[in-house]
Scaffold this active site. Structure first.
Site, PDB file in Angstrom:
ATOM      1  N   GLY A  12       0.786  -1.229   0.000  1.00  0.00           N
ATOM      2  CA  GLY A  12       0.000   0.000   0.000  1.00  0.00           C
ATOM      3  C   GLY A  12       0.817   1.277   0.000  1.00  0.00           C
ATOM      4  O   GLY A  12       0.305   2.331   0.378  1.00  0.00           O
ATOM      5  N   LEU A  92      -6.483  -9.775 -12.632  1.00  0.00           N
ATOM      6  CA  LEU A  92      -7.042  -9.206 -13.863  1.00  0.00           C
ATOM      7  C   LEU A  92      -8.460  -8.701 -13.592  1.00  0.00           C
ATOM      8  O   LEU A  92      -9.192  -9.289 -12.803  1.00  0.00           O
ATOM      9  CB  LEU A  92      -7.098 -10.264 -14.962  1.00  0.00           C
ATOM     10  CG  LEU A  92      -5.763 -10.717 -15.559  1.00  0.00           C
ATOM     11  CD1 LEU A  92      -5.996 -11.809 -16.603  1.00  0.00           C
ATOM     12  CD2 LEU A  92      -5.031  -9.539 -16.173  1.00  0.00           C
ATOM     13  N   HIS A 109       2.432   0.124 -13.192  1.00  0.00           N
ATOM     14  CA  HIS A 109       3.224  -1.105 -13.313  1.00  0.00           C
ATOM     15  C   HIS A 109       4.708  -0.753 -13.288  1.00  0.00           C
ATOM     16  O   HIS A 109       5.126   0.207 -13.945  1.00  0.00           O
ATOM     17  CB  HIS A 109       2.857  -1.827 -14.624  1.00  0.00           C
ATOM     18  CG  HIS A 109       3.567  -3.124 -14.764  1.00  0.00           C
ATOM     19  ND1 HIS A 109       3.186  -4.264 -14.072  1.00  0.00           N
ATOM     20  CD2 HIS A 109       4.666  -3.474 -15.473  1.00  0.00           C
ATOM     21  CE1 HIS A 109       4.012  -5.247 -14.368  1.00  0.00           C
ATOM     22  NE2 HIS A 109       4.916  -4.794 -15.215  1.00  0.00           N
TER      23      HIS A 109
HETATM   24  C1  GAR Z   1       3.939  -1.294  -7.188  1.00  0.00           C
HETATM   25  O1  GAR Z   1       5.308  -1.173  -7.451  1.00  0.00           O
HETATM   26  C2  GAR Z   1       3.159  -1.472  -8.476  1.00  0.00           C
HETATM   27  O2  GAR Z   1       3.761  -0.868  -9.566  1.00  0.00           O
HETATM   28  C3  GAR Z   1       3.169  -2.982  -8.619  1.00  0.00           C
HETATM   29  O3  GAR Z   1       2.993  -3.465  -7.324  1.00  0.00           O
HETATM   30  C4  GAR Z   1       3.643  -2.580  -6.414  1.00  0.00           C
HETATM   31  C5  GAR Z   1       2.709  -2.345  -5.254  1.00  0.00           C
HETATM   32  O4  GAR Z   1       3.360  -1.653  -4.234  1.00  0.00           O
HETATM   33  N1  GAR Z   1       2.121  -3.421  -9.509  1.00  0.00           N
HETATM   34  C6  GAR Z   1       2.241  -4.427 -10.359  1.00  0.00           C
HETATM   35  O5  GAR Z   1       3.232  -5.133 -10.443  1.00  0.00           O
HETATM   36  C7  GAR Z   1       1.015  -4.651 -11.243  1.00  0.00           C
HETATM   37  N2  GAR Z   1       1.268  -5.587 -12.276  1.00  0.00           N
HETATM   38  P1  GAR Z   1       2.544  -0.951  -3.086  1.00  0.00           P
HETATM   39  O6  GAR Z   1       1.572  -1.997  -2.516  1.00  0.00           O
HETATM   40  O7  GAR Z   1       3.589  -0.574  -2.078  1.00  0.00           O
HETATM   41  O8  GAR Z   1       1.814   0.225  -3.663  1.00  0.00           O
END
Ligand code: GAR
Length: 192
Positions: A12, A92, A109
């Site tokens: 998050g 998805l 992403h």
């Molecule tokens: C982020 O780096 C986002 O870009 C990635 O998950 C992480 C979540 O971090 N998303 C993906 O890989 C989607 N395919 P967070 O929970 O600390 O925001």
């Protein structure tokens, strides 16, 4: 002001960045709802600290994906959600949500798409020994990280960088870029 729902599965940090951007006047939105598909994910506590409505689902306990997304759609409708922001939501999106929220769901992403879609984009980039990777914000369609690209920003991968080093560089970009891009979409929509 736009009502948004954030969908997240994990830590998050992007959720927090969105809240910070709202509090700092960078993003003119109200987070009406967190949708989380993983029981115990740290993002849940972050939402509760900000007194944001939270629904936590175990998608496998539904009959099928459409039934799960119908429940989520109802949660969004009840709170007049106009726009959905995926922030580390590792699932998805199906037609049940895509149709009513066409061009109103965005994702971030950690790669320069179309390179390294799916899980562990940073690990994929390191395995390929690329010297540049980055961040992509895109509209969501029914594919895996395939929707139309809205914004991208590159970062350099330094020699001998670890996955943790790259993650830190990527997330620093994500936390600034995502709220800015979301705000730019709201402004574009208002001017139509
Ligand atoms: C982020 O780096 C986002 O870009 C990635 O998950 C992480 C979540 O971090 N998303 C993906 O890989 C989607 N395919 P967070 O929970 O600390 O925001």
């Amino acid at each position: 002001m736009t009502n948004i729902a954030v969908f997240a599965s994990g830590t998050g940090s992007n959720f927090d960045a969105i809240i910070d951007a709202i509090e700092n006047g960078i993003l003119d939105a109200r987070v009406r709802l967190l949708v989380c598909d993983r029981i115990g994910a740290p993002v849940i506590e972050k939402a509760q600290n900000h007194e944001i409505d939270t629904v936590v689902y175990r998608p496998k306990s539904f009959e099928n994906k459409a039934a799960y997304e119908t429940a989520v759609l109802e949660d969004c409708k009840q709170r007049d959600v106009d726009f959905i922001v995926l922030a580390g939501y590792m699932r998805l999106i199906g037609p049940t949500l895509l149709k009513p929220y066409e061009r109103r769901i965005v994702n971030i992403h950690p790669s320069l798409l179309p390179a390294f879609p799916g899980k562990d984009a940073i690990g994929q980039a390191l395995a390929q020994k690329v010297k540049v990777t980055g961040v992509t914000v895109h509209y969501v369609d029914d594919g895996m990280d395939t929707g139309p690209i809205i914004a991208q920003e590159a970062i350099k991968i330094e020699k001998n960088a670890t996955a943790e080093d790259v993650k830190q560089s990527i997330q620093a970009v994500e936390h600034r870029l995502y709220p800015e891009v979301i705000q730019s979409l709201f402004i574009k929509e208002e001017s139509l």
